[in-house]
Every structure is written in C-alpha cells, then in structure tokens.
Design a protein around this motif. Structure first.
Motif, PDB file in Angstrom:
ATOM      1  N   ALA A  55      43.184 -22.208  24.294  1.00  0.00           N
ATOM      2  CA  ALA A  55      43.787 -21.260  25.316  1.00  0.00           C
ATOM      3  C   ALA A  55      44.081 -19.887  24.622  1.00  0.00           C
ATOM      4  CB  ALA A  55      44.655 -21.995  26.087  1.00  0.00           C
ATOM      5  N   ARG A  56      44.916 -20.416  23.491  1.00  0.00           N
ATOM      6  CA  ARG A  56      45.606 -19.058  22.820  1.00  0.00           C
ATOM      7  C   ARG A  56      44.588 -18.307  22.286  1.00  0.00           C
ATOM      8  NH1 ARG A  56      46.814 -16.690  18.348  1.00  0.00           N
ATOM      9  NH2 ARG A  56      49.195 -16.316  18.025  1.00  0.00           N
ATOM     10  N   GLY A  62      41.781 -11.597  25.446  1.00  0.00           N
ATOM     11  CA  GLY A  62      42.097 -10.834  26.777  1.00  0.00           C
ATOM     12  C   GLY A  62      41.174 -11.633  27.829  1.00  0.00           C
ATOM     13  N   ASN A  63      40.949 -12.858  27.673  1.00  0.00           N
ATOM     14  CA  ASN A  63      40.328 -13.433  28.649  1.00  0.00           C
ATOM     15  C   ASN A  63      41.339 -14.754  29.532  1.00  0.00           C
ATOM     16  OD1 ASN A  63      37.838 -12.480  27.908  1.00  0.00           O
ATOM     17  ND2 ASN A  63      37.509 -13.920  26.608  1.00  0.00           N
ATOM     18  N   THR A  64      42.490 -14.033  30.083  1.00  0.00           N
ATOM     19  CA  THR A  64      43.390 -14.592  30.774  1.00  0.00           C
ATOM     20  C   THR A  64      42.944 -15.780  31.748  1.00  0.00           C
ATOM     21  OG1 THR A  64      44.886 -12.722  30.574  1.00  0.00           O
ATOM     22  CG2 THR A  64      45.445 -14.420  31.848  1.00  0.00           C
ATOM     23  N   ASP A  65      42.275 -15.337  32.582  1.00  0.00           N
ATOM     24  CA  ASP A  65      41.716 -16.355  33.723  1.00  0.00           C
ATOM     25  C   ASP A  65      41.024 -17.558  33.198  1.00  0.00           C
ATOM     26  OD1 ASP A  65      42.710 -14.707  35.552  1.00  0.00           O
ATOM     27  OD2 ASP A  65      40.649 -13.844  36.248  1.00  0.00           O
ATOM     28  N   THR A 186      50.410 -17.301  32.284  1.00  0.00           N
ATOM     29  CA  THR A 186      48.958 -17.050  32.244  1.00  0.00           C
ATOM     30  C   THR A 186      48.772 -16.924  33.700  1.00  0.00           C
ATOM     31  OG1 THR A 186      48.612 -18.294  30.250  1.00  0.00           O
ATOM     32  CG2 THR A 186      46.658 -17.882  31.590  1.00  0.00           C
ATOM     33  N   GLU A 187      49.188 -17.769  34.638  1.00  0.00           N
ATOM     34  CA  GLU A 187      48.763 -17.700  36.064  1.00  0.00           C
ATOM     35  C   GLU A 187      49.300 -16.435  36.278  1.00  0.00           C
ATOM     36  OE1 GLU A 187      48.619 -22.387  37.446  1.00  0.00           O
ATOM     37  OE2 GLU A 187      50.673 -21.326  37.410  1.00  0.00           O
ATOM     38  N   GLY A 188      50.697 -15.742  35.783  1.00  0.00           N
ATOM     39  CA  GLY A 188      50.965 -14.694  36.484  1.00  0.00           C
ATOM     40  C   GLY A 188      50.502 -13.389  35.697  1.00  0.00           C
TER      41      GLY A 188
END
Length: 233
Positions: A55-56, A62-65, A186-188
């Motif tokens: 995830a990090r 830049g791949n947040t989703d 991350t969701e935000g």
C-alpha cells in the motif's frame, strides 16, 4: 527499507551432501538454524506488513485507489494475528532491543504493556565473513523481502558460518491504530497523510534477538500463547 517481511517455513530442511562428515554436520546445523529463525514468526503478521509495504508503494506512486484493497487486507490479517498464539504481552522497556538494529528516528515507545507480534526479521552478517558469503546473506535477505523463504534458506546454506537473525516486533494496538488512520486518509484521497500513518507502523517496530523471541514464545503444546519474558537484570 529496514523492515523485511518473511513467510514462515518448517524448521526441518533437507541436508545438502558435502565431502566430509564434519562439514556435513556444520551444514546441517546452519540449515536447522535457518528454519528455526522463522519458527515463531506470525504468518498473518508477516502478510499484514507485506500488505502495508504494498500500500505504501502504491500511495507513493500516486495510485491511491489501488492502495485501498491492500490496506483492507492488512487490517484483516492484523486482526487474525492478534488472535493467534504467536504473540506475547510485555512492556517495551523489557524487550531488550537488538544492538544491530536501533529503533527508527520517529519511534515512539509504548508506555504500557501491549501485545507484540513477530512480523519479520533480517539476517545480519558479521564483518569477518568473506565477501562472497556476505553477498549470499544479502541475497537471502532480498529473498525474504520477496517472501521466498525456501530460496532464502538455500542461500544461507552456503554461508557455512554463524550469522545473527533479528526479529521485528510490531505493537498490535499501535499498529492497528496507525493502519486505521492510513485507511481513512486513503479513502479520503489524502495520500500524504496516509503515507505518514503507514510510516508510523514501520517506525513502531522493535527488533530483538531470535533468542529473546524464543524465550517470549516458546514452543507449546496445543498452540497456547506463552507468558511474556521477564526483563533480565
């Protein structure tokens, strides 16, 4: 990255044929130690930190989703690790950190007794090892980072000399708290704050000797967790 996640393997490894009986015994001992090094690690804990690192990397790219599923997986696996026998409760002051691996600069010590999960580790080569053997240790650590413990154990067989294995302990409650914050950020769509929270999960790690972990979590019948070790005077 100093933390190296591992996948648990059996302590029994095949013996590679060698020329002399004495060398064979030594090789067998080295293989035994390689397996023993992984025996008390938390399988779910290791996978959870693998998810955290994944995830990090995604957030940093830049791949947040794409990071959200890895964070969900890490949360589920940490919950499972907290219910398993490969943990112990202790105050951080009693952990006896390994001298080979100082806490991170951002480390905030736990002030109350907490559950600790053995989530990974690292082989440490001595300065006296020949260059090719140091290279084998470095290769083994890279294989451990990739989760390939079978190959790592094979790489360590050629070292033929003693090396230290240190274990990464994660404080369960603090790690879950930081991971929950990272998930919310991350969701935000707040990747910087999410990265800071994930870095805290890594900064929380405390590295101890393999012998200390074996004292904290000895092999038990029925898979029951052992009591925490007493601090040595």
């Amino acid at each position: 990255m100093r933390f190296i996640p591992l996948m648990a393997i059996a302590a029994s490894l095949a013996v590679t044929p060698v020329a002399s009986h004495a060398t064979s015994l030594h090789t067998h001992w080295e293989q035994y130690k390689a397996g023993r090094a992984f025996r008390h690690l938390s399988n779910d804990g290791q996978k959870a930190f693998g998810d955290i690192l994944k995830a990090r990397d995604l957030l940093a790219a830049g791949n947040t989703d794409a990071a959200i599923p890895a964070l969900y997986d890490a949360n589920k696996r940490l919950t499972a690790a907290g219910k398993a026998s490969t943990k112990f409760k202790a105050a951080e002051a009693s952990l006896q950190p390994a001298p080979q691996h100082a806490p991170a600069s951002g480390h905030v010590p736990a002030t109350t007794p907490t559950d600790w999960i053995p989530v990974g580790g690292e082989f440490i080569a001595s300065e006296t090892l020949a260059p090719e053997k140091k290279a084998a240790v470095a290769t083994a650590n890279k294989q451990l980072q990739a989760g390939d413990t079978q190959q790592a154990a094979q790489s360590m067989q050629v070292v033929g000399e003693d090396v230290d294995f240190i274990v990464a302990l994660a404080p369960l409650a603090q790690t879950q708290g930081a991971l929950n914050r990272a998930t919310v950020f991350t969701e935000g769509r707040q990747p910087k704050e999410a990265l800071d929270a994930l870095d805290q999960t890594l900064n929380n790690l405390v590295f101890v000797s393999q012998d200390f972990v074996e004292t904290a979590i000895p092999a038990t019948q029925g898979g029951k967790a052992a009591s925490a070790p007493k601090a040595q005077k």
